[in-house]
Design a protein around this motif. Structure first.
Motif, PDB file in Angstrom:
ATOM      1  N   HIS A 124      39.057  48.356  48.626  1.00 49.79           N
ATOM      2  CA  HIS A 124      38.987  47.950  47.094  1.00 49.79           C
ATOM      3  C   HIS A 124      38.238  49.262  46.574  1.00 49.79           C
ATOM      4  CE1 HIS A 124      40.812  44.124  46.119  1.00 49.79           C
ATOM      5  NE2 HIS A 124      40.366  43.435  47.190  1.00 49.79           N
ATOM      6  N   HIS A 125      38.429  49.259  45.229  1.00 51.34           N
ATOM      7  CA  HIS A 125      37.546  50.384  44.496  1.00 51.34           C
ATOM      8  C   HIS A 125      36.577  49.310  43.789  1.00 51.34           C
ATOM      9  CE1 HIS A 125      41.272  52.741  45.004  1.00 51.34           C
ATOM     10  NE2 HIS A 125      40.402  53.534  45.197  1.00 51.34           N
ATOM     11  N   VAL A 126      35.377  49.859  43.238  1.00 54.02           N
ATOM     12  CA  VAL A 126      34.315  49.377  42.447  1.00 54.02           C
ATOM     13  C   VAL A 126      35.056  48.741  41.351  1.00 54.02           C
ATOM     14  CG1 VAL A 126      32.337  49.577  41.180  1.00 54.02           C
ATOM     15  CG2 VAL A 126      32.560  50.682  43.333  1.00 54.02           C
ATOM     16  N   GLN A 127      36.070  49.176  40.519  1.00 51.76           N
ATOM     17  CA  GLN A 127      36.378  48.367  39.328  1.00 51.76           C
ATOM     18  C   GLN A 127      37.269  47.272  39.803  1.00 51.76           C
ATOM     19  OE1 GLN A 127      39.546  50.862  37.440  1.00 51.76           O
ATOM     20  NE2 GLN A 127      40.959  51.022  39.176  1.00 51.76           N
ATOM     21  N   ASP A 128      37.904  47.169  41.093  1.00 50.77           N
ATOM     22  CA  ASP A 128      38.523  45.742  41.303  1.00 50.77           C
ATOM     23  C   ASP A 128      37.617  44.829  41.660  1.00 50.77           C
ATOM     24  OD1 ASP A 128      40.713  47.683  41.538  1.00 50.77           O
ATOM     25  OD2 ASP A 128      40.486  48.067  43.681  1.00 50.77           O
ATOM     26  N   ILE A 129      36.341  45.206  42.053  1.00 50.39           N
ATOM     27  CA  ILE A 129      35.259  44.129  42.225  1.00 50.39           C
ATOM     28  C   ILE A 129      34.927  43.767  41.020  1.00 50.39           C
ATOM     29  CG2 ILE A 129      33.149  43.807  43.312  1.00 50.39           C
ATOM     30  CD1 ILE A 129      35.517  44.393  45.299  1.00 50.39           C
ATOM     31  N   LEU A 130      34.267  44.532  40.003  1.00 49.82           N
ATOM     32  CA  LEU A 130      33.888  44.423  38.658  1.00 49.82           C
ATOM     33  C   LEU A 130      34.798  43.383  37.965  1.00 49.82           C
ATOM     34  CD1 LEU A 130      32.402  47.582  37.526  1.00 49.82           C
ATOM     35  CD2 LEU A 130      31.086  45.500  38.532  1.00 49.82           C
ATOM     36  N   ALA A 131      36.034  43.537  37.988  1.00 50.07           N
ATOM     37  CA  ALA A 131      37.173  42.818  37.462  1.00 50.07           C
ATOM     38  C   ALA A 131      37.073  41.536  38.007  1.00 50.07           C
ATOM     39  CB  ALA A 131      38.680  43.477  37.355  1.00 50.07           C
ATOM     40  N   GLY A 132      37.192  41.275  39.295  1.00 50.03           N
ATOM     41  CA  GLY A 132      37.043  40.091  40.007  1.00 50.03           C
ATOM     42  C   GLY A 132      36.089  39.225  39.514  1.00 50.03           C
ATOM     43  N   ALA A 133      34.801  39.799  39.411  1.00 52.01           N
ATOM     44  CA  ALA A 133      33.510  39.122  39.234  1.00 52.01           C
ATOM     45  C   ALA A 133      33.725  38.506  37.750  1.00 52.01           C
ATOM     46  CB  ALA A 133      32.633  39.798  39.297  1.00 52.01           C
ATOM     47  N   VAL A 134      34.098  39.605  36.965  1.00 54.50           N
ATOM     48  CA  VAL A 134      34.520  38.971  35.239  1.00 54.50           C
ATOM     49  C   VAL A 134      35.377  37.823  35.419  1.00 54.50           C
ATOM     50  CG1 VAL A 134      35.302  39.766  33.154  1.00 54.50           C
ATOM     51  CG2 VAL A 134      33.634  41.247  34.381  1.00 54.50           C
ATOM     52  N   ILE A 135      36.826  37.916  36.058  1.00 54.61           N
ATOM     53  CA  ILE A 135      37.723  36.994  36.003  1.00 54.61           C
ATOM     54  C   ILE A 135      36.993  35.823  36.662  1.00 54.61           C
ATOM     55  CG2 ILE A 135      39.755  36.501  37.189  1.00 54.61           C
ATOM     56  CD1 ILE A 135      40.642  39.214  36.681  1.00 54.61           C
ATOM     57  N   GLY A 136      35.997  35.598  37.649  1.00 58.75           N
ATOM     58  CA  GLY A 136      35.589  34.603  38.386  1.00 58.75           C
ATOM     59  C   GLY A 136      34.820  33.621  37.486  1.00 58.75           C
ATOM     60  N   VAL A 137      33.795  34.448  36.581  1.00 57.61           N
ATOM     61  CA  VAL A 137      33.046  33.929  35.752  1.00 57.61           C
ATOM     62  C   VAL A 137      33.861  33.207  34.558  1.00 57.61           C
ATOM     63  CG1 VAL A 137      31.134  34.347  34.029  1.00 57.61           C
ATOM     64  CG2 VAL A 137      30.937  35.372  36.177  1.00 57.61           C
ATOM     65  N   ALA A 138      34.731  33.936  34.000  1.00 60.76           N
ATOM     66  CA  ALA A 138      35.839  33.531  32.831  1.00 60.76           C
ATOM     67  C   ALA A 138      36.512  32.430  33.369  1.00 60.76           C
ATOM     68  CB  ALA A 138      36.785  34.587  32.504  1.00 60.76           C
ATOM     69  N   ALA A 139      36.766  32.230  34.603  1.00 63.65           N
ATOM     70  CA  ALA A 139      37.519  30.981  34.936  1.00 63.65           C
ATOM     71  C   ALA A 139      36.693  29.826  35.129  1.00 63.65           C
ATOM     72  CB  ALA A 139      38.187  31.276  36.470  1.00 63.65           C
ATOM     73  N   ALA A 140      35.435  30.115  35.581  1.00 66.98           N
ATOM     74  CA  ALA A 140      34.564  29.173  35.794  1.00 66.98           C
ATOM     75  C   ALA A 140      34.323  28.575  34.201  1.00 66.98           C
ATOM     76  CB  ALA A 140      33.372  29.295  36.535  1.00 66.98           C
ATOM     77  N   ALA A 141      33.995  29.512  33.388  1.00 68.62           N
ATOM     78  CA  ALA A 141      33.867  29.134  31.979  1.00 68.62           C
ATOM     79  C   ALA A 141      35.029  28.197  31.194  1.00 68.62           C
ATOM     80  CB  ALA A 141      33.532  30.388  31.045  1.00 68.62           C
ATOM     81  N   ILE A 142      35.991  28.711  31.700  1.00 68.73           N
ATOM     82  CA  ILE A 142      37.080  27.950  31.002  1.00 68.73           C
ATOM     83  C   ILE A 142      37.150  26.251  31.731  1.00 68.73           C
ATOM     84  CG2 ILE A 142      39.638  27.283  31.396  1.00 68.73           C
ATOM     85  CD1 ILE A 142      39.811  30.843  31.102  1.00 68.73           C
ATOM     86  N   GLY A 143      36.815  26.459  32.913  1.00 66.19           N
ATOM     87  CA  GLY A 143      36.803  25.125  33.617  1.00 66.19           C
ATOM     88  C   GLY A 143      35.463  24.161  33.009  1.00 66.19           C
ATOM     89  N   VAL A 144      34.502  24.605  32.583  1.00 69.48           N
ATOM     90  CA  VAL A 144      33.213  24.030  32.019  1.00 69.48           C
ATOM     91  C   VAL A 144      33.703  23.641  30.599  1.00 69.48           C
ATOM     92  CG1 VAL A 144      30.824  24.259  31.293  1.00 69.48           C
ATOM     93  CG2 VAL A 144      31.791  25.111  33.700  1.00 69.48           C
ATOM     94  N   LEU A 145      34.509  24.552  29.767  1.00 77.72           N
ATOM     95  CA  LEU A 145      34.725  24.336  28.448  1.00 77.72           C
ATOM     96  C   LEU A 145      35.845  23.106  28.496  1.00 77.72           C
ATOM     97  CD1 LEU A 145      34.861  25.023  25.467  1.00 77.72           C
ATOM     98  CD2 LEU A 145      36.663  26.475  26.138  1.00 77.72           C
ATOM     99  N   VAL A 146      36.924  22.956  29.422  1.00 77.65           N
ATOM    100  CA  VAL A 146      37.540  21.828  29.375  1.00 77.65           C
ATOM    101  C   VAL A 146      37.228  20.604  29.890  1.00 77.65           C
ATOM    102  CG1 VAL A 146      39.656  20.976  30.482  1.00 77.65           C
ATOM    103  CG2 VAL A 146      39.628  23.348  29.854  1.00 77.65           C
ATOM    104  N   TRP A 147      36.049  20.567  30.553  1.00 76.04           N
ATOM    105  CA  TRP A 147      35.312  19.461  31.017  1.00 76.04           C
ATOM    106  C   TRP A 147      34.479  18.900  29.729  1.00 76.04           C
ATOM    107  CZ3 TRP A 147      34.988  15.193  33.610  1.00 76.04           C
ATOM    108  CH2 TRP A 147      33.962  14.419  33.479  1.00 76.04           C
ATOM    109  N   SER A 148      33.794  19.972  29.164  1.00 79.53           N
ATOM    110  CA  SER A 148      33.156  19.424  27.776  1.00 79.53           C
ATOM    111  C   SER A 148      34.097  19.018  26.701  1.00 79.53           C
ATOM    112  CB  SER A 148      32.239  20.782  27.217  1.00 79.53           C
ATOM    113  OG  SER A 148      33.430  21.728  26.666  1.00 79.53           O
ATOM    114  N   LEU A 149      35.303  19.392  26.778  1.00 84.30           N
ATOM    115  CA  LEU A 149      36.110  18.832  25.783  1.00 84.30           C
ATOM    116  C   LEU A 149      36.875  17.593  26.096  1.00 84.30           C
ATOM    117  CD1 LEU A 149      38.089  22.077  24.739  1.00 84.30           C
ATOM    118  CD2 LEU A 149      36.572  21.043  23.431  1.00 84.30           C
TER     119      LEU A 149
END
Length: 177
Positions: A124-149
């Motif tokens: 991987h390149h560094v940009q692949d890792i940074l994008a993966g980390a952002v996507i992971g946090v975003a996916a978790a935030a979506i999960g938490v948001l759905v639960w709160s709703l």
């Protein structure tokens, strides 16, 4: 040193998921239900976000860009963007962070170690890792948001929350239709 890099790159995500499972097992009933729903939604979200990101951006792997670079382990020469391993590891870390801040923070550092090892392993390149980390946090935030709703709409016995008593009734209001 190469063996350590390979172990972290390939096997540390399993450890992160296992720690997440232990946190879930030790959580109170309300935490278990929350983590289960958040995790299911986040897993679907991370899959969709990875597919969308990969469709929007192509980043050939380092050993494809430069054939003199040899990866430390066998890997297909497909699109490296984003890092699936980092995205999934960071999703678990972020979901655990909601329940147990310290454990979640440690898992987030370990998820970044997974990404760093994958860069050091030349897959991987560094940009692949940074994008993966952002996507992971975003996916978790979506999960938490759905639960709160949806959580307040579920039966109290399912969520482990105390049932709401509703407005107090006086003898006057109880008798009125």
């Amino acid at each position: 040193m190469d063996s350590l890099i390979v172990a972290v790159a390939q096997y540390l995500p399993f450890v992160i998921v296992a720690v997440g499972a232990v946190v879930w097992l030790l959580a109170p009933r309300s935490g278990k239900v929350a983590m289960l729903v958040e995790g299911a939604v986040a897993l679907a979200a991370v899959g969709v976000l990875i597919l969308v990101a990969a469709a929007l951006h192509t980043d050939p792997r380092p050993f494809v860009v430069d054939p003199t670079v040899k990866p430390l382990f066998a890997h297909p020469a497909d699109n490296g963007f984003p890092s699936d391993h980092t995205a999934l590891s960071m999703t678990v870390a972020a979901l655990v962070w909601v329940q147990r801040r310290t454990v979640g923070a440690v898992l987030a550092v370990l998820a970044l170690c997974v990404g760093a090892a994958r860069v050091l392993a030349h897959v991987h390149h560094v940009q692949d890792i940074l994008a993966g980390a952002v996507i992971g946090v975003a996916a978790a935030a979506i999960g938490v948001l759905v639960w709160s709703l949806v959580s307040h709409r579920l039966p109290a016995r399912l969520t482990g929350q105390a049932p709401s008593a509703g407005p107090a009734q006086t003898p006057e209001t109880a008798a009125t239709p």
